[in-house]
Design a protein around this motif. Structure first.
Motif, PDB file in Angstrom:
ATOM      1  N   GLY A   1       8.808  10.182  -8.042  1.00 28.54           N
ATOM      2  CA  GLY A   1       8.105  11.133  -7.205  1.00 28.54           C
ATOM      3  C   GLY A   1       8.376  10.869  -5.743  1.00 28.54           C
ATOM      4  N   LYS A   2       8.376  11.920  -4.951  1.00 26.29           N
ATOM      5  CA  LYS A   2       8.605  11.813  -3.505  1.00 26.29           C
ATOM      6  C   LYS A   2       9.877  11.018  -3.185  1.00 26.29           C
ATOM      7  N   HIS A   3      10.942  11.297  -3.946  1.00 21.33           N
ATOM      8  CA  HIS A   3      12.247  10.680  -3.722  1.00 21.33           C
ATOM      9  C   HIS A   3      12.256   9.175  -3.961  1.00 21.33           C
ATOM     10  N   VAL A   4      11.290   8.673  -4.713  1.00 14.99           N
ATOM     11  CA  VAL A   4      11.219   7.250  -5.036  1.00 14.99           C
ATOM     12  C   VAL A   4      11.130   7.121  -6.558  1.00 14.99           C
ATOM     13  N   THR A   5      11.952   6.242  -7.115  1.00 17.77           N
ATOM     14  CA  THR A   5      11.902   5.947  -8.544  1.00 17.77           C
ATOM     15  C   THR A   5      11.216   4.606  -8.726  1.00 17.77           C
TER      16      THR A   5
ATOM     17  N   GLU B   1       0.830  -1.211   0.000  1.00 18.65           N
ATOM     18  CA  GLU B   1       0.000   0.000   0.000  1.00 18.65           C
ATOM     19  C   GLU B   1       0.863   1.259   0.000  1.00 18.65           C
ATOM     20  N   TRP B   2       2.009   1.227   0.714  1.00 17.70           N
ATOM     21  CA  TRP B   2       2.940   2.347   0.725  1.00 17.70           C
ATOM     22  C   TRP B   2       3.444   2.636  -0.688  1.00 17.70           C
ATOM     23  N   ILE B   3       3.781   1.575  -1.430  1.00 15.49           N
ATOM     24  CA  ILE B   3       4.255   1.724  -2.808  1.00 15.49           C
ATOM     25  C   ILE B   3       3.158   2.346  -3.670  1.00 15.49           C
ATOM     26  N   ARG B   4       1.950   1.810  -3.579  1.00 16.81           N
ATOM     27  CA  ARG B   4       0.828   2.344  -4.373  1.00 16.81           C
ATOM     28  C   ARG B   4       0.560   3.812  -4.038  1.00 16.81           C
ATOM     29  N   SER B   5       0.599   4.126  -2.756  1.00 11.03           N
ATOM     30  CA  SER B   5       0.336   5.491  -2.318  1.00 11.03           C
ATOM     31  C   SER B   5       1.372   6.463  -2.884  1.00 11.03           C
ATOM     32  N   ASN B   6       2.631   6.096  -2.821  1.00 15.64           N
ATOM     33  CA  ASN B   6       3.687   6.950  -3.358  1.00 15.64           C
ATOM     34  C   ASN B   6       3.642   7.002  -4.878  1.00 15.64           C
ATOM     35  N   PHE B   7       3.244   5.906  -5.502  1.00 10.23           N
ATOM     36  CA  PHE B   7       3.185   5.890  -6.963  1.00 10.23           C
ATOM     37  C   PHE B   7       2.119   6.853  -7.480  1.00 10.23           C
ATOM     38  N   ARG B   8       1.032   7.039  -6.729  1.00 13.08           N
ATOM     39  CA  ARG B   8      -0.031   7.954  -7.166  1.00 13.08           C
ATOM     40  C   ARG B   8       0.490   9.377  -7.383  1.00 13.08           C
ATOM     41  N   GLN B   9       1.523   9.774  -6.629  1.00 11.47           N
ATOM     42  CA  GLN B   9       2.078  11.117  -6.766  1.00 11.47           C
ATOM     43  C   GLN B   9       3.296  11.162  -7.686  1.00 11.47           C
ATOM     44  N   ALA B  10       3.643  10.022  -8.271  1.00 11.85           N
ATOM     45  CA  ALA B  10       4.813   9.970  -9.149  1.00 11.85           C
ATOM     46  C   ALA B  10       4.489  10.533 -10.524  1.00 11.85           C
ATOM     47  N   ARG B  11       5.524  10.960 -11.204  1.00  9.50           N
ATOM     48  CA  ARG B  11       5.395  11.542 -12.540  1.00  9.50           C
ATOM     49  C   ARG B  11       6.118  10.654 -13.553  1.00  9.50           C
ATOM     50  N   PHE B  12       5.497  10.500 -14.714  1.00  7.49           N
ATOM     51  CA  PHE B  12       6.111   9.714 -15.785  1.00  7.49           C
ATOM     52  C   PHE B  12       7.351  10.437 -16.278  1.00  7.49           C
ATOM     53  N   ILE B  13       8.448   9.700 -16.411  1.00  9.53           N
ATOM     54  CA  ILE B  13       9.700  10.282 -16.894  1.00  9.53           C
ATOM     55  C   ILE B  13       9.953   9.871 -18.348  1.00  9.53           C
TER      56      ILE B  13
END
Length: 174
Positions: A54-58, A26-38
């Motif tokens: 996003g949020k310091h996570v690739t 769930e932590w991964i999914r939550s952080n992925f929601r705020q990630a940006r496509f590179i």
């Protein structure tokens, strides 16, 4: 959109980000929601994949399925420097994407033109009675096949360069 998370990604979240294994998915999914496509990249194993950050996570996602294959920490720097560097690196990413598409187009056209020549050589070698002509046509077919390999290597080199630049962009996206 439902995103699947691999066991490898969960293990990376636990080890690299010290997330409890019970909530890692769930932590991964939550952080992925705020990630940006590179960018769309080719992994070091040669598999096509998508890079998000996003949020310091690739995040590395499968190219065909909505599945997070792996994650890793993004390096961070001061925000005022990060913005300048991010715009510079983003320009470089756009430049390498143009170079990639131009190389693929140029190599595809060359491959098609040489395929016609290769077929003509095979036909001529089959029709002729002369051993010298047969050998010359076989040599030309072999040279064309080697050039095909070189065209593939050129595309792979551009994709490797694009992967490096895309990872650099990911390091600066917050």
């Amino acid at each position: 959109m439902k995103i699947a998370v691999t066991h490898h990604a969960i293990d990376k979240a636990v080890s690299a980000f010290r997330v409890d294994k019970r909530i890692a998915e769930e932590w991964i999914r939550s952080n992925f929601r705020q990630a940006r496509f590179i960018a769309n990249i080719i992994s070091e194993e040669g598999n096509p994949c998508r890079l998000f950050s996003g949020k310091h996570v690739t995040f590395i996602l499968d190219a065909q399925e909505d599945r997070i294959v792996t994650i890793y920490p993004s390096d961070t720097i001061a925000p005022h420097i990060r913005d300048k560097v991010e715009s510079l690196i983003s320009r470089e990413l756009r430049k390498i994407e143009r170079k990639e598409s131009a190389t693929i187009r140029r190599n595809t056209i060359s491959r098609l033109e040489l395929s016609v020549e290769r077929a003509a050589c095979l036909l001529r070698a089959e029709k002729t009675r002369s051993q010298a002509v047969k050998m010359a046509m076989q040599a030309r077919v072999k040279a064309i096949d080697e050039y095909f390999a070189q065209l593939d290597a050129d595309i792979e080199n551009v994709r490797h360069e694009k992967r490096k630049i895309a990872k650099a962009v990911a390091a600066y996206v917050v």
